[in-house]
Design a protein around this motif. Sequence first.
Motif, mmCIF file in Angstrom:
data_model
loop_
_atom_site.group_PDB
_atom_site.id
_atom_site.type_symbol
_atom_site.label_atom_id
_atom_site.label_comp_id
_atom_site.label_asym_id
_atom_site.label_seq_id
_atom_site.Cartn_x
_atom_site.Cartn_y
_atom_site.Cartn_z
ATOM 1 N N ASN A 541 0.883 -1.151 0.000
ATOM 2 C CA ASN A 541 0.000 0.000 0.000
ATOM 3 C C ASN A 541 0.932 1.215 0.000
ATOM 4 O O ASN A 541 1.437 1.611 1.041
ATOM 5 N N GLY A 542 1.228 1.755 -1.208
ATOM 6 C CA GLY A 542 2.261 2.788 -1.316
ATOM 7 C C GLY A 542 3.608 2.198 -0.905
ATOM 8 O O GLY A 542 3.973 1.119 -1.359
ATOM 9 N N ASN A 543 4.300 2.871 0.021
ATOM 10 C CA ASN A 543 5.568 2.278 0.445
ATOM 11 C C ASN A 543 5.433 1.467 1.738
ATOM 12 O O ASN A 543 6.414 1.090 2.360
ATOM 13 N N GLU A 544 4.189 1.212 2.118
ATOM 14 C CA GLU A 544 3.954 0.331 3.267
ATOM 15 C C GLU A 544 3.714 -1.084 2.776
ATOM 16 O O GLU A 544 2.859 -1.301 1.921
ATOM 17 N N VAL A 545 4.448 -2.038 3.339
ATOM 18 C CA VAL A 545 4.262 -3.430 2.943
ATOM 19 C C VAL A 545 3.849 -4.232 4.175
ATOM 20 O O VAL A 545 4.482 -4.110 5.228
ATOM 21 N N HIS A 546 2.762 -5.000 4.040
ATOM 22 C CA HIS A 546 2.314 -5.848 5.147
ATOM 23 C C HIS A 546 2.544 -7.310 4.793
ATOM 24 O O HIS A 546 1.997 -7.803 3.814
ATOM 25 N N ILE A 547 3.357 -7.984 5.589
ATOM 26 C CA ILE A 547 3.620 -9.401 5.374
ATOM 27 C C ILE A 547 2.797 -10.180 6.404
ATOM 28 O O ILE A 547 3.010 -10.032 7.608
ATOM 29 N N TYR A 548 1.807 -10.916 5.933
ATOM 30 C CA TYR A 548 0.972 -11.752 6.809
ATOM 31 C C TYR A 548 1.605 -13.129 6.802
ATOM 32 O O TYR A 548 1.488 -13.858 5.826
ATOM 33 N N MET A 549 2.289 -13.461 7.891
ATOM 34 C CA MET A 549 3.164 -14.621 7.909
ATOM 35 C C MET A 549 2.683 -15.596 8.981
ATOM 36 O O MET A 549 2.061 -15.190 9.959
ATOM 37 N N SER A 550 2.974 -16.879 8.779
ATOM 38 C CA SER A 550 2.653 -17.849 9.826
ATOM 39 C C SER A 550 3.898 -18.657 10.176
ATOM 40 O O SER A 550 4.853 -18.703 9.400
#
Length: 654
Positions: A541-550
């Motif tokens: 999201n723009g320069n924000e990166v969300h890593i949904y990790m398990s």
Amino acid sequence: MKILKYGIGLVAAASLMTSCGNAGKDKSGADGALNKNNAEKVYVAPGEHDDYYAFISGGYSGNLLVYGLPSGRMFKEIPVFSQFPTNGYGYSEETTPMLNTSFGFIPWGDSHHPDISQTEGVLDGRWVFINENNTPRIARIDLETFETAEIIEVPNSAGNHSSSFVTENTEYVVAGTRFSVPVPQRDMSIKDYKGEFKGALTFIGVDQETGGMDIDFQLLMPGFNYDLSHPGRGKSHGWFFFTTYNTEEANSLLEVNASQNDKDFIAAVNWKVIEEYVKNGGGTMMPSEYAHNVYDHHTHTATSTMKKEVRTINPTEVPGAVYFLPTPKSPHGCDVSPDGEYIVGNGKLSTDLTVHSFTKMEEAIKNKKFDGEAYGIPILNFDDIHAGSVEKAGLGPLHTEFDDKGNAYTTFFISSEVVKWKLGTWEVVDRKPTYYSVGHLTIPGGNSRQPSGEYMFAMNKITKDRYLPVGPELEHSAQLYDISGEKMELILDFPTHGEPHYAAAIKADVIKDNSRQIYELDENTHKHAVKSENETRVERNGNEVHIYMSTIRSHFSPDNIEGIKVGDKVYFHVTNLEQDFDVPHGFAMIGQKTSELLIMPGQTRTSVWYPEKVGVWPFYCTDFCSALHQEMQGYIRVSPADSDIELSWSLGED
Ligand code: RUQ
Ligand code: CUA
């Protein structure tokens, strides 16, 4: 006057040196832990459990430590007021709100006096409360999860020391200010302290279902130093007692100027009367700013709310609310006997221990026998309320605890000993040295109607030669005594962490079966949780990166990520999918300017990373979780800021 004071100081120093100097010789003495019977008394066989939990304050570590008795083994450090890189408390996005205050984010605290919740005067093992001295706060730790569940800041307070003690049905957890301050805070001359500064005594209501804390009222007292406190119980339930010093209201060189008065006071506060007054609309809402931080173990996330006002009470407006009990010479500890009758005030500069009688106090109040007043608060006659004194018991008395047989035990800092004496006859029964310069002591069930008669432990300020030397900085030593007989017997030495002020101890049976083993994944309502590997993903999201990790033994999903760029702000939201007891996973990223995350089964934790260098950078699991723990790793490719490499992620693809 001055000569006398310095005289005591010299005796103190001399006696401190003597007691340390003699110590080595005592080691093989009859009371040493080398005695076989004593060794057996503290021996907990491999695989067996201790009889008691001891929650020992971590002092300037800001935390709370969990020990077992009689073994003296340390089981856990619970982070409370300080950041804790071991598990990411105060670093992870979920937990940083816990350390929010009206001064902003505070990474450290000074914790002092833990106290366990009670029902009808008996420890019930639901919660343990502890105060932060420096930036005044009270925390509640949940004894199902052994995690800090809530922290409330205490406004108008400074050096939050006469805290955090609970009333006998946990109606209130009480916090008193050590330093008086201008209320409200303002720009004024320090020299105008006298008569202008105020000392706030804060009554924090506790919700009986949830444990939730909220300030009910603050009593704005004269500008003394309120040092320690304890609730009444049994017949004195409804009262709270606070020692004061610096009734001189000095603002400089207190070691001299706050030692002038022959007697200071114990303030007796009838909180039931004030509660009534408040119910009828009494008190004034004062604008104020203080943080209230709550952790939810379903969202696994803390929230911080800034409160805007507090109810203040002027004690002179509530008849019958507060009385002063004259008590010799800068009393420190303020302790109430298990039956609620005796209030012990230990004058630091007095050789005698002063004990007041609650019955006599009530009588004197009923007869309105006063000896003047201070700032409109009636002062009782010393002789009318005095139950007795323990004479020449030792030097530098600090704190008192009680057993189940009508005895009291007082610590003496200067003469470095614990003295056992009888309630009612005031005679000294026994004394045993401590190594060295004891502060607090604890008997399990202290501050309740039902103290135990088995063990007492002393928490010392000075360690010197008790353990193998480790350079100038030493952990403080504690000593465990068997108190089941007439004489106390020293049975164990063990190191503590930080500076242990008080400790609260309780029978293990009350707590251990309620202790949680995992967090249910189904009940995880964290807004960035994943419930299975299918849900793991990376979003930009723009320069924000969300890593949904398990995490699950023994891999991360995803474990290869490309398309991250220099200048991004990367969030790792890591959910541990395990549902087995004692299978946490850790997460650490090279060059990340925070701590690791340690994620419990069923829990989600988030950390932020600002990639600064182009390259391929590994992350790994920090907790040895399985035979293939060393295989639990992954890579992130970081490209230049203007790169057009697409965001992609994978697990097990070639
Ligand atoms: S007080 S000794 Cu907080 Cu005595 Cu530590
Ligand atoms: Cu997971 Cu090591």
